[in-house]
Design a protein around this motif. Structure first.
Motif, PDB file in Angstrom:
ATOM      1  N   ALA A  53      -7.853  22.006 -24.330  1.00 33.36           N
ATOM      2  CA  ALA A  53      -8.645  21.009 -25.072  1.00 33.36           C
ATOM      3  C   ALA A  53     -10.113  21.083 -24.644  1.00 33.36           C
ATOM      4  CB  ALA A  53      -8.084  19.607 -24.823  1.00 33.36           C
ATOM      5  N   TRP A  54     -10.344  21.172 -23.334  1.00 31.17           N
ATOM      6  CA  TRP A  54     -11.729  21.228 -22.862  1.00 31.17           C
ATOM      7  C   TRP A  54     -12.423  22.504 -23.347  1.00 31.17           C
ATOM      8  CZ3 TRP A  54     -15.074  24.242 -20.099  1.00 31.17           C
ATOM      9  CH2 TRP A  54     -16.316  23.644 -19.850  1.00 31.17           C
ATOM     10  N   MET A  55     -11.715  23.618 -23.280  1.00 35.42           N
ATOM     11  CA  MET A  55     -12.330  24.889 -23.687  1.00 35.42           C
ATOM     12  C   MET A  55     -12.601  24.912 -25.199  1.00 35.42           C
ATOM     13  SD  MET A  55     -10.356  27.624 -21.222  1.00 35.42           S
ATOM     14  CE  MET A  55     -11.379  29.048 -21.595  1.00 35.42           C
ATOM     15  N   ALA A  56     -11.723  24.297 -25.977  1.00 33.36           N
ATOM     16  CA  ALA A  56     -11.938  24.260 -27.433  1.00 33.36           C
ATOM     17  C   ALA A  56     -13.181  23.425 -27.757  1.00 33.36           C
ATOM     18  CB  ALA A  56     -10.712  23.685 -28.132  1.00 33.36           C
ATOM     19  N   ALA A  57     -13.405  22.361 -26.990  1.00 35.94           N
ATOM     20  CA  ALA A  57     -14.566  21.494 -27.233  1.00 35.94           C
ATOM     21  C   ALA A  57     -15.854  22.092 -26.669  1.00 35.94           C
ATOM     22  CB  ALA A  57     -14.312  20.120 -26.612  1.00 35.94           C
ATOM     23  N   ASN A  58     -15.712  23.036 -25.732  1.00 34.47           N
ATOM     24  CA  ASN A  58     -16.884  23.618 -25.052  1.00 34.47           C
ATOM     25  C   ASN A  58     -16.778  25.139 -25.031  1.00 34.47           C
ATOM     26  OD1 ASN A  58     -18.176  21.048 -23.616  1.00 34.47           O
ATOM     27  ND2 ASN A  58     -15.951  20.928 -23.426  1.00 34.47           N
ATOM     28  N   PRO A  59     -16.731  25.786 -26.181  1.00 36.69           N
ATOM     29  CA  PRO A  59     -16.515  27.237 -26.167  1.00 36.69           C
ATOM     30  C   PRO A  59     -17.686  27.982 -25.512  1.00 36.69           C
ATOM     31  CG  PRO A  59     -17.088  26.487 -28.374  1.00 36.69           C
ATOM     32  CD  PRO A  59     -16.928  25.262 -27.546  1.00 36.69           C
ATOM     33  N   ALA A  60     -17.359  29.031 -24.798  1.00 40.78           N
ATOM     34  CA  ALA A  60     -18.393  29.818 -24.110  1.00 40.78           C
ATOM     35  C   ALA A  60     -18.304  31.270 -24.568  1.00 40.78           C
ATOM     36  CB  ALA A  60     -18.187  29.733 -22.596  1.00 40.78           C
ATOM     37  N   ASP A  61     -19.452  31.970 -24.508  1.00 43.87           N
ATOM     38  CA  ASP A  61     -19.464  33.399 -24.831  1.00 43.87           C
ATOM     39  C   ASP A  61     -19.010  34.217 -23.625  1.00 43.87           C
ATOM     40  OD1 ASP A  61     -20.751  33.069 -27.429  1.00 43.87           O
ATOM     41  OD2 ASP A  61     -22.507  32.459 -26.267  1.00 43.87           O
TER      42      ASP A  61
END
Ligand code: GDP
Length: 321
Positions: A53-61
């Motif tokens: 959930a956190w990664m989906a809300a804060n996607p990183a390259d």
């Protein structure tokens, strides 16, 4: 040198940003023109749903996977389940989360303890999985090997540009100075500091003092990791070391001199030595164009200055071991 991956304008997440390694990567990234994604609240990376959930809300390259449960020879021995379970969960969740959220690149942090106990020294990358592990840290090592293979398997199956770096023993600001859980260098700095303050005549050192270890300042590691993120893409793992090797006995004397402790070192041979030598071969990284910068003596002096400026660190954890 031309870059394979440019950080300019990219969103970068350092998983483990509160740890010694994560903080050093964040410090190093300050001089890059990238945007750093940070977790406002603590995300438990062992929890799959929370992590996704956190990664989906804060996607990183770009993701530096520096989050891990770590510790020295005693902690590994006392907490084998945590070293295996926590690390496997963190790796699996962040690596799968990276794929789901389309991260262009991920750098997984392994460890030099992934190599067999009797690997030829200095240890080359191709020594991985050629023999039995050192029993005192095999739990951590197996988890790290699983992380390396996860990164490799995602490259093979999904074409993800995930790479792995294997750092040697690290030290520096924000290290763990709790004597029950720490690695040798912060432990010796603390013991020498407290012995000096107490006018004690002896500095207790675990084991025989004969094992050889290589140490790398965490700021050098961070510089190498940013270099690898920019310049390396491949399934093969890459060692990161300083090439500077020292016996534990000589290290204790060096730390004593830097700290100003005037007594003698005494060896407690009821404590384990662990593996007798652990030096990584850095030919591959050097060939790519990166070398370590900071001499050990200077790095220890820097870490001790940091400790004196952050003496709160010494309030946690037992003062004797
Ligand atoms: P290792 O590199 O995985 O074996 O982990 P450590 O950094 O914990 O230990 C390195 C070596 O330093 C081992 O031979 C330890 O027995 C020795 N050593 C000496 N004094 C200490 C100490 O106070 N704490 C720790 N952790 N190791 C010590």
């Amino acid at each position: 040198m031309s870059e394979l991956f440019s950080l300019t304008g990219r969103r970068v997440w350092v998983a483990g940003e509160r740890g010694m390694v994560g903080r050093a990567i964040v410090r190093r990234l300050a001089s890059e023109r990238c945007e750093i994604v940070t977790a406002a609240a603590r995300v438990d990376l062992r929890d799959q749903a929370a992590t996704f959930a956190w990664m989906a809300a804060n996607p990183a390259d770009l993701i530096f996977l520096a989050a891990a449960k770590v510790g020295g020879i005693s902690a590994n021995d006392r907490l084998p389940a945590e070293f295996l379970y926590d690390n496997m969960m963190i790796e699996a969740n962040v690596i799968e989360g990276a794929r789901r959220t389309g991260a262009a690149k991920l750098l997984f942090l392994g460890s030099s303890c992934i190599y067999p106990k009797h690997a030829e020294q200095p240890m080359r990358e191709d020594a991985l999985l050629t023999g039995v592990l050192e029993p005192t840290n095999q739990w951590y090592a197996i988890a790290k090997i699983a992380g390396i293979m996860l990164a490799q398997s995602y490259r093979r199956q999904y074409g993800c540009d995930y790479i792995s770096a294997q750092p040697t023993n690290l030290y520096g600001p924000f290290d763990n100075f709790d004597l029950q859980g720490s690695h040798v260098l912060p432990a010796l700095i603390r013991k020498a500091h407290e012995a000096r303050l107490a006018n004690a005549m002896t500095l207790p050192v675990w084991g025989s003092g004969a094992p050889l270890r290589e140490f790398l300042h965490v700021d050098d590691l961070a510089d190498a990791l940013v270099f690898l993120a920019k310049h390396y893409s491949g399934e093969e793992i890459v060692n990161v070391g300083s090439g500077e090797e020292i016996s534990i006995g000589d290290l204790a004397r060096m730390v004593g001199d830097i700290v100003g402790f005037r007594g003698d070192t005494v060896f407690d041979t009821s404590k384990p030595d662990g593996t007798m030598r652990k030096l990584v071969d850095t030919g591959k990284l050097n060939g790519l164009g990166w070398n370590a910068h900071r001499p050990l003596q200077e790095g220890i002096a820097d870490t001790y200055r940091w400790l004196l400026d952050n003496s709160d660190t010494l309030r946690t954890g037992p003062a004797t071991a």
